[in-house]
Enzyme design. Sequence first.
Site, PDB file in Angstrom:
ATOM      1  N   GLU A  47     -19.848  18.036  20.979  1.00 40.33           N
ATOM      2  CA  GLU A  47     -19.698  18.918  22.140  1.00 40.33           C
ATOM      3  C   GLU A  47     -18.451  19.793  22.014  1.00 40.33           C
ATOM      4  O   GLU A  47     -18.468  20.961  22.407  1.00 40.33           O
ATOM      5  CB  GLU A  47     -19.649  18.097  23.427  1.00 40.33           C
ATOM      6  CG  GLU A  47     -20.987  17.492  23.822  1.00 40.33           C
ATOM      7  CD  GLU A  47     -22.062  18.531  24.103  1.00 40.33           C
ATOM      8  OE1 GLU A  47     -21.717  19.684  24.444  1.00 40.33           O
ATOM      9  OE2 GLU A  47     -23.253  18.199  23.989  1.00 40.33           O
ATOM     10  N   TYR A 130     -18.049  20.807  31.895  1.00 40.06           N
ATOM     11  CA  TYR A 130     -19.296  20.778  31.143  1.00 40.06           C
ATOM     12  C   TYR A 130     -19.274  19.659  30.100  1.00 40.06           C
ATOM     13  O   TYR A 130     -20.219  18.876  29.980  1.00 40.06           O
ATOM     14  CB  TYR A 130     -19.574  22.110  30.444  1.00 40.06           C
ATOM     15  CG  TYR A 130     -20.612  21.924  29.353  1.00 40.06           C
ATOM     16  CD1 TYR A 130     -21.954  21.775  29.673  1.00 40.06           C
ATOM     17  CD2 TYR A 130     -20.230  21.793  28.004  1.00 40.06           C
ATOM     18  CE1 TYR A 130     -22.900  21.520  28.690  1.00 40.06           C
ATOM     19  CE2 TYR A 130     -21.169  21.537  27.027  1.00 40.06           C
ATOM     20  CZ  TYR A 130     -22.506  21.404  27.372  1.00 40.06           C
ATOM     21  OH  TYR A 130     -23.430  21.132  26.409  1.00 40.06           O
ATOM     22  N   ASP A 148     -24.976  24.464  30.471  1.00 47.21           N
ATOM     23  CA  ASP A 148     -24.407  25.373  29.470  1.00 47.21           C
ATOM     24  C   ASP A 148     -25.137  26.709  29.570  1.00 47.21           C
ATOM     25  O   ASP A 148     -25.896  26.956  30.521  1.00 47.21           O
ATOM     26  CB  ASP A 148     -24.508  24.771  28.069  1.00 47.21           C
ATOM     27  CG  ASP A 148     -25.943  24.693  27.555  1.00 47.21           C
ATOM     28  OD1 ASP A 148     -26.892  24.927  28.342  1.00 47.21           O
ATOM     29  OD2 ASP A 148     -26.120  24.408  26.349  1.00 47.21           O
ATOM     30  N   CYS A 200     -37.329  29.289  26.184  1.00 49.18           N
ATOM     31  CA  CYS A 200     -36.822  30.211  27.214  1.00 49.18           C
ATOM     32  C   CYS A 200     -35.639  30.997  26.649  1.00 49.18           C
ATOM     33  O   CYS A 200     -34.517  30.951  27.154  1.00 49.18           O
ATOM     34  CB  CYS A 200     -36.418  29.430  28.454  1.00 49.18           C
ATOM     35  SG  CYS A 200     -36.210  30.441  29.939  1.00 49.18           S
ATOM     36  N   CYS A 207     -43.315  32.062  27.121  1.00 43.83           N
ATOM     37  CA  CYS A 207     -43.737  31.511  28.413  1.00 43.83           C
ATOM     38  C   CYS A 207     -45.071  30.779  28.320  1.00 43.83           C
ATOM     39  O   CYS A 207     -45.315  29.818  29.061  1.00 43.83           O
ATOM     40  CB  CYS A 207     -43.828  32.626  29.455  1.00 43.83           C
ATOM     41  SG  CYS A 207     -42.246  33.433  29.795  1.00 43.83           S
ATOM     42  N   CYS A 210     -44.495  27.096  27.584  1.00 38.93           N
ATOM     43  CA  CYS A 210     -43.376  26.459  28.287  1.00 38.93           C
ATOM     44  C   CYS A 210     -43.904  25.378  29.226  1.00 38.93           C
ATOM     45  O   CYS A 210     -44.844  25.610  29.991  1.00 38.93           O
ATOM     46  CB  CYS A 210     -42.610  27.508  29.097  1.00 38.93           C
ATOM     47  SG  CYS A 210     -41.252  26.807  30.059  1.00 38.93           S
ATOM     48  N   CYS A 216     -42.333  28.524  37.274  1.00 37.73           N
ATOM     49  CA  CYS A 216     -41.283  29.508  36.974  1.00 37.73           C
ATOM     50  C   CYS A 216     -41.494  30.787  37.776  1.00 37.73           C
ATOM     51  O   CYS A 216     -42.462  31.533  37.557  1.00 37.73           O
ATOM     52  CB  CYS A 216     -41.265  29.825  35.477  1.00 37.73           C
ATOM     53  SG  CYS A 216     -39.980  31.022  35.033  1.00 37.73           S
TER      54      CYS A 216
END
Length: 356
Positions: A47, A130, A148, A200, A207, A210, A216
Amino acid sequence: MEAAAETSRPGMPGELLDWYDRFARTLPWRAPPGTPPPPAYAVWLSEVMLQQTTVAAAGSYFVKFLSRWPTVHDLAAAEDAEVMAAWAGLGYYARARNLLACARVVSRDLDGRFPDSEAGLMALPGVGPYTAAAIAAIAFDRRAVVVDGNVERVMARIGLIEVPLPEAKPLIRALADRLTPNERPGDYAQAVMDLGATICTPRAPACGICPWRDPCAARAGGEPESLPRKAEKAPKPVRHGIAWLALRDDGAVLAETRPARGLLGGMLALPSAGWDGTEKAGAHGAPPFPADWRDLGIEARHTFTHFHLILRIHGARVPEGSAGDFRPAPALDAALPTVMRKALRLGLPALQSASA
């Protein structure tokens, strides 16, 4: 925020986790879906590397660090210069300094064990909201809201959040909080990030495949690529400076270790001046020692977070016995941060040909 509330329905986390179980990315710091989480040390290390760095760029560095320093105790015992050299090329070098500071706190004060709560993690050097949420969720499977850049994009589209960033951040976080489940929160956090990274995407989102295509709101509106909206940024200023390239007759190049604090703190570099705020405006300081310095007519250009830099390269050939921290050019090249590596690689051939 009404559109976002409408798209937050109970089945969404499960739909995403089902998709993640089949299509999760294989990453060197990740445990497969549904398996015990990876060690907190590995999650923390990844991270920190992924702050301001792409997954593709961080992967090889992570493997190298983990091989060289397999535990937080090993990293804590490492020399600063070794770690800074191994970090060279990842950029944002304050992260490397924070990495060492954090490792030493965990090793010395916590017996090598990372805290398992967001509050405890945020008390560590270099660990912000975060990173704390990501470690808590992924390493300890705590319910934590991990947001994020990928997650911001997914949430802005799912909830049709049209307020531009950064003002939209509270709305995005609120929607992310409503969707974060109590079960498998670590896998869920990684699933949303994978969704943003692979489906995405900023441009041409897929899409049709997804797992969240039905709820959405942006897809229903026909313009998912328009979100998230971003406020216009002011243009970055340009700074100018000089880098001095001293080439000894035996092929070694003069290096310096920069001050621990400030830009490129603690890193090896070519001697330079005029660009990092240590001199008055317009002043470029003096070369490291008297020599037949010449302007090589070459500029190394680099972009930092807050400014563009143009380094004019001045070079000189010096006798083999010249004193200073001279290092073989290939070894120095491997240890330099990106901007200084650019200056070395541009200036060295020019200096060699000019002196031939």
